[in-house]
Design a protein around this motif. Structure first.
Motif, short mmCIF file in Angstrom:
data_model
loop_
_atom_site.label_atom_id
_atom_site.label_comp_id
_atom_site.label_asym_id
_atom_site.label_seq_id
_atom_site.Cartn_x
_atom_site.Cartn_y
_atom_site.Cartn_z
N ASP A 56 18.52 28.90 -29.77
CA ASP A 56 18.31 28.16 -28.52
C ASP A 56 19.55 28.39 -27.67
O ASP A 56 20.64 27.95 -28.02
N PRO A 75 20.05 20.64 -24.06
CA PRO A 75 19.49 20.32 -25.37
C PRO A 75 19.23 18.82 -25.52
O PRO A 75 19.82 18.00 -24.83
N HIS A 76 18.36 18.49 -26.46
CA HIS A 76 18.02 17.09 -26.70
C HIS A 76 19.26 16.22 -26.95
O HIS A 76 19.29 15.06 -26.57
N LYS A 79 11.98 26.89 -21.71
CA LYS A 79 13.17 26.89 -22.57
C LYS A 79 13.61 28.32 -22.90
O LYS A 79 12.79 29.20 -23.13
N VAL A 113 13.52 12.25 -31.27
CA VAL A 113 13.73 12.62 -29.87
C VAL A 113 12.89 11.68 -29.02
O VAL A 113 11.69 11.57 -29.23
N SER A 170 14.78 24.56 -37.24
CA SER A 170 13.39 24.75 -36.79
C SER A 170 12.54 23.76 -37.58
O SER A 170 12.00 24.10 -38.62
N TYR A 206 14.71 30.39 -25.37
CA TYR A 206 14.93 30.86 -26.74
C TYR A 206 15.14 32.37 -26.78
O TYR A 206 14.59 33.11 -25.96
N ASN A 251 6.69 26.38 -24.99
CA ASN A 251 7.87 25.53 -25.04
C ASN A 251 8.41 25.41 -23.62
O ASN A 251 9.43 25.99 -23.25
N ARG A 255 16.15 23.41 -32.92
CA ARG A 255 16.80 22.34 -32.17
C ARG A 255 18.11 22.01 -32.85
O ARG A 255 18.19 21.84 -34.07
N GLY A 257 16.03 18.25 -22.97
CA GLY A 257 15.30 19.13 -23.87
C GLY A 257 14.95 20.46 -23.23
O GLY A 257 14.62 21.40 -23.94
N ALA A 293 21.38 24.17 -35.83
CA ALA A 293 20.02 24.38 -35.33
C ALA A 293 19.04 24.33 -36.50
O ALA A 293 19.27 24.95 -37.53
N ALA A 297 8.91 17.70 -30.01
CA ALA A 297 10.00 17.79 -30.98
C ALA A 297 9.55 17.14 -32.28
O ALA A 297 8.92 16.09 -32.27
#
Ligand code: CA
Ligand code: CA
Ligand code: CA
Ligand code: CA
Ligand code: CU
Ligand code: CU
Lengths: 735, 735
Positions: free
Chosen positions: A402, B373-374, A422, B723, A283, A424, A692, B280, B369, A281, A715
């Protein structure tokens, strides 16, 4: 890109629950050592148990009223006075004892005073025998008395000896509790092969030792047990050994095999594609949580909290606010029991309370990239034991995660019905390794106001020697090793303040009813069987020792009956069971008689008291019959409607070991949790305010494209910062 | 970098459980339509319920023996013969009925035959009334008969009318079941405002309608209910309305307010840093799972499985192998019930079985996404209903997920005791939106052989009209809307094959015992209270309708008593409860009398039968009194020791709605799961073979650095692929 977290601004510039610094500790130790204190202290570096010495120095948390007075207007008031709690072992006293003291206010100056801290305990004296052992090495005198005389036998029976030398091939373990009420200190010594993963190499040989008092010359061997045979002395055992009357355990094939108790990767073909690093992951636009290292304050998505850390239980969270409102004054683990069963003196006598060992004191550096994601921000913690101060730079980690799933979503057909937010979360983690076991403490903050408190276990089993009479008490995990049946129960203090400190305990229950209605048709009969909810405020503490209802039909919540949401319902937070919502199986065992009564329930709710800061103490381990903190005494018939309440909530696991516990227990199954989650606390789901998120609009005409709103959050892709080379430093000790 | 997944090599080149292709379906439809079939079919585009038409075409899965014969040596044998199951609505028959047919072998040629499929059902005839409705629009004739005559009243009372026009401001909902045993078709129509989120805008107005048979002219209104008043006809209601005797519901402030039922972001200040995209996950060195799109076969870290997909329940998993051994022949959801309670005709009459609606047929494209996830890889699915075939390109997603925590770890002191294995998992997901609700199906594969099967819910509540007599049946979530109390229970078929198909059901239970031992000391009394394990093989199906033991003290596992692990223990897999391990609260309700009896338990275990492929059917919804599949009939006294067994395992949720369910239910709390996890199946924890792991070695001398082994796996950092822009296509339909 990710890297240092952005800076947080705490609501007040001083963390009222901060640990003592090394400098503060040194000043306190010096002040205590001064002749006018007349404590006759011996320095930690050369203490014996017959000395007076400082066992522990830690911060004593301020009274809630004082902390809130400060927090309510930090520009107008100074922070509450700062005090230290100091535990001194008075081994040199005529009648040795342990004493807790309060020292303050800090910093040390002419106004600093000292007084005995007794109001938080249910008995005055802390018996010296309840101290257990300061280090296991203090038992050595009696062991080196006994074991060389047994060496001929242990060599033949177990291929090992314990002569008190560095290359000893047998190593001692001791079980607790070591006392019932403080009048004695006795333990079963069990012997293990001195190899990596020694916890899984018990040889099945046990000594019962009396070590009461401070004079090792008075200590004595009470019993020897081997293969269900009991001997009163070394001589009796050796006579049987030489005379051939000793019934021996069969030789087993794995007595030489130690690879299986190592974490070294087995020499097998790697799995397909496992040579590649897994997903990581990043950021890409920078970390989204804030940290103030000076105060150990963190914030994320409307959440904010201070961190605390102490020797007894490690990480704690304070003044947790969400969307500007205080939700929890204190969220802190209290105790972790592990109660065993077995058919040998070790397993049938073990009931651990890990606060005794110091779950904070036993925290070590976490491993970046393995214990926490690469992006995690680590915070340090310092504790102060009798040998000095210890700092770990990676005691706590914080990361945004995530979950890989939306927190809400729907696919409708009309405008505004179609989209997702999303999922998170922010994770705050600390891992404590208490001997064989590793406890992962996770506090998981979510966008909707939910917190999941999750405890997972890994590390080594406390193994037993496997032979057929152990059937029923565990499972063979190797030829001569078994995993022994035991229960883990871990207690958390949760001082929820729902829309203010005055709260009530709501019990919601559902049951089946049969009802009739004027509109019923003959098609379906004249009555309907359906569910119905009963809601009840539990008014008295004595009724607040709670188990989850059968089939989880309902549950418990703290509500504020004087603060209603927009729809007229008392705002509340529910305690929602998560993974493995269990309580202790065994009730009434002498070795856990009254020192962990919180473990009999899933949760309990009591009126908050400054004199009841914790459900346990480090001496409870060795005082099951007369504990320093007797949890049941909190429940003394007080009214708990619209009072400041504390919920004492358990997680746990019935651990029926299996082959897959070797070499180490897996965190995925050895996990337990509870949720603290809004229950009509808000007027609607507030996670809908997330950016998000996505909202789709159906095409205006068939064949047109779907359009969408992503609130401008795209993204980002760029080169993430390099992951620094792995590094492990270990602890920093200050003598 | 990530992107297309590497290619998987399935164990056999044909997926025996693959769905029918559009071409196959067209060929079948054409063949059925041929005059020699004499079925008198009407094309789907212009059917009425009084016609004969093809309602559904789907793959009929082969017999297990046939599939295994092929899989055991795919180079020697061809795949099993392929059959289609076709459901025809015989609306034009003198006595209309529904019939299932088997058609094959495929492809269509001279050998293709047709026969009635009856052996999987517990009654011969599928009554036409049990079909429920083909589309809700078929009810329109009677509604447009009734509602215009009520328009004056509905306009005044509810500010809405239903005239059968596109701009109707009231819209009908119907509750199920629509029949008890197939002898009638009746439903309560409830009216909602025709706005986004209409599920949360019920007006509290109900019509009881008889719609038995195929001739709308015979349908009739039986009752009108408003504010607890019952009327037998439109005239009676309008007389009361005009005459002033109608007791009206109070006007409420939110009758115009619709924003709160929209997923549009509220216009509030964004949370701190939420303008940035969250973390991500990127597989910088490439994806580590493999996919064969042609066969819908996937593999990851020793796991491999084929995917299936059908109209009734969507995604299913087949021939799941781990480390080269078949573990599960079939893992497939069976049914999802939602049983409501209330004080109005709608909520007190609702017991949904969502297989009826088609949980596979109602799958729509997931949102990259957001829903996954992407990096996720999407796979398509096609189903074939009466209007034609529908393909979604993103019906299923697959991704590797970093749980952010180690699966095992320990910090010891000796060589080999110190390290961690990273906790990666593979997630296979599909999301089904059945009207108001979204069900997230997650299959989570782990490195140690564990699978977590997890179901989460989001979407809209089936709301009720809130007034004070609804107290006890839910919670006000707006001035005039309530969330109604209901239970969700979802059943999975898990055809575990543990070391082969012959398995037994092990019940493990723990209880407290009091024992005495020769070595006990007076210190602690002459007895010890401790736990003990009882292990029992449940021999008869009739004893295999199971609930988790009190306090989860023990549990259930499938074991193979003829296949022992290295330590002599029967290899097994346990069913370990996860989140919210509940069963249905209500037992004996007529609306769920015998059509979902699996929901009374946490799990059940029966002998596997080709004639018992599923615990439910799409017609069970409307046949509670005489279901097509009567689950209890599976349990007919057969011996289940060392037989091919199937576990029927439930997840579920007692849904006591709350303000935070609006606009949509949150997946974090509305979640339930179970684990399938090795129980002495292996000789030790096999996740220790991971390369994404670390092993530390303590310094040889104090002060030296810690060294470590990372098995050559290093974090890679490079620019991840961009993405792609968000895109939503929707379904592809083939007429
Ligand atoms: Ca009290
Ligand atoms: Ca409180
Ligand atoms: Ca049967
Ligand atoms: Ca089976
Ligand atoms: Cu354990
Ligand atoms: Cu629900």
């Amino acid at each position: 890109a990710s890297g240092l977290p952005p800076h947080a601004t705490p609501p007040a510039p001083v963390n009222p629950w901060a640990s003592l610094t090394v400098l503060e500790t040194v000043a306190i130790a010096d002040w205590l050592d001064a002749p006018e204190r007349a404590l006759n202290l011996t320095p930690g570096s050369r203490v014996s148990i017959a000395d007076n010495f400082i066992y522990h120095i830690g911060a004593f948390r301020p009274a809630k009223a004082d902390a809130l007075f400060y927090l309510d207007d930090p520009s107008a008031h100074g922070p509450p006075d700062r005090y230290a709690r100091v535990t001194i072992h008075h081994g040199a006293a005529a009648e040795p004892y342990v004493q807790d003291y309060l020292i303050g206010p800090l910093p040390i100056d002419g106004k600093t005073g000292i007084r005995e801290l007794t109001e938080v305990y249910h008995r005055d004296a802390i018996p010296y025998n309840a101290r257990g052992y300061t280090t296991l090495a203090e038992i050595n005198p009696i062991l080196t008395d006994i074991m060389p005389s047994l060496a001929e036998a242990t060599k033949e029976l177990f291929d090992g000896v314990a002569l008190g030398l560095p290359n000893d091939t047998l190593v001692a373990g001791a079980v607790g509790p070591l006392s019932f009420d403080g009048t004695f200190r006795r333990t079963w010594i069990n012997w293990r092969r001195n190899v990596p993963g020694l916890w899984l190499h018990p040889v099945g040989f046990f000594l019962y030792i009396d070590m009461s008092g401070t004079d090792p010359r008075e200590w004595r061997l009470l019993k020897i047990v081997y293969n269900h045979q009991v001997f009163d002395s070394v001589e009796e055992f050796m006579t049987a050994f030489h005379g051939g009357s000793l019934k021996r355990l069969p030789k087993r094939p794995d007595s030489k095999d130690v690879e299986w108790t190592s974490r070294t990767r087995p020499d097998t073909t790697p799995r397909d594609l496992d040579h590649l690093p897994g997903p990581r992951a990043v950021s890409f636009a920078g970390l989204r949580f804030r940290v103030d290292r000076a105060t150990q304050y963190i914030s994320w998505m409307g959440w904010g909290m201070y961190l605390g850390f102490d020797r007894d239980m490690g990480l704690s969270l304070w003044d947790i606010r969400f969307k500007g409102e205080r939700l929890i004054y204190e969220l802190a683990p209290q105790e972790a029991i592990a109660q065993y069963a077995g058919n040998d003196p070790m397993q049938s006598s073990t009931a651990w309370l890990d606060r005794y060992f110091g779950m904070g004191g036993s925290v070590r550096d976490m491993l970046p990239g393995y214990d926490c994601p690469h992006e995690a921000v680590f915070l340090p913690a310092t504790t102060h034991g009798f040998t000095g101060s210890v700092t770990r730079q990676r005691a706590i980690c914080i990361f945004e995660h995530d979950t890989g799933r939306p927190i809400t979503r729907h696919m409708g057909y009309s405008q505004g019905e179609f989209g997702a937010v999303k999922g998170y979360v922010l994770v705050v983690r600390s891992i404590s390794t208490v001997g064989n076991y590793d406890y992962l403490f996770d506090y998981i903050f979510q966008l909707d106001g939910t917190i999941e408190v999750k405890l997972s276990a890994s590390g080594y089993l406390q193994g037993g020697f496997w032979e057929s009479t152990q059937e029923g008490y565990g499972t063979a995990i190797r030829d001569t090793t078994m995993g022994s049946l035991h229960d883990h129960v871990i207690n958390f203090k949760v001082d929820l303040d729902i829309a203010g400190p005055k709260n009530s305990l709501l019990f919601t229950n559902t049951a089946q009813e049969e009802v009739s209605q004027p509109w019923f048709e003959d098609d379906w009969g004249s009555t309907v069987l359906q569910q119905k909810i009963t809601r009840k405020i539990i008014e008295n503490e004595n009724d607040a020792l709670l188990r989850y209802p059968q089939n989880f039909q309902g549950g418990y919540a703290l509500v504020n009956t004087e603060a209603l949401n927009r729809w007229g319902i008392a705002r509340g937070y529910a305690v929602h069971p998560g993974y493995s919502p269990i309580y202790n199986t065994v009730v009434g065992s002498k070795r856990l008689l009254n020192n962990a009564n919180w473990a009999r329930y899933n949760l309990a709710v009591s009126r908050r008291k400054e004199t009841e800061p914790s459900s346990s103490s480090m001496w409870n381990q060795n005082l099951p019959g007369a504990p320093m903190v007797d949890f049941h005494k909190f429940f003394d018939g007080e009214n708990i409607t619209q009072e400041d309440l504390v919920a004492w909530i358990n997680v746990g696991m019935h651990h029926l070991p299996q082959a897959e516990d070797a070499p180490n227990t897996r965190t995925n199954l050895a996990t337990s949790s509870f949720f603290l989650t809004p229950l009509n606390y808000f007027d609607e789901d507030i996670s809908m305010d997330a950016l998000n998120a996505i909202l789709l609009a159906p095409p205006e005409r068939p064949g047109d494209a779907w359009t969408y709103e992503d609130y401008g959050v795209k993204a980002v892709h760029c080169v993430p910062p390099a992951v620094p080379p792995f590094e492990y430093v270990g602890v920093e000790a200050y003598g």
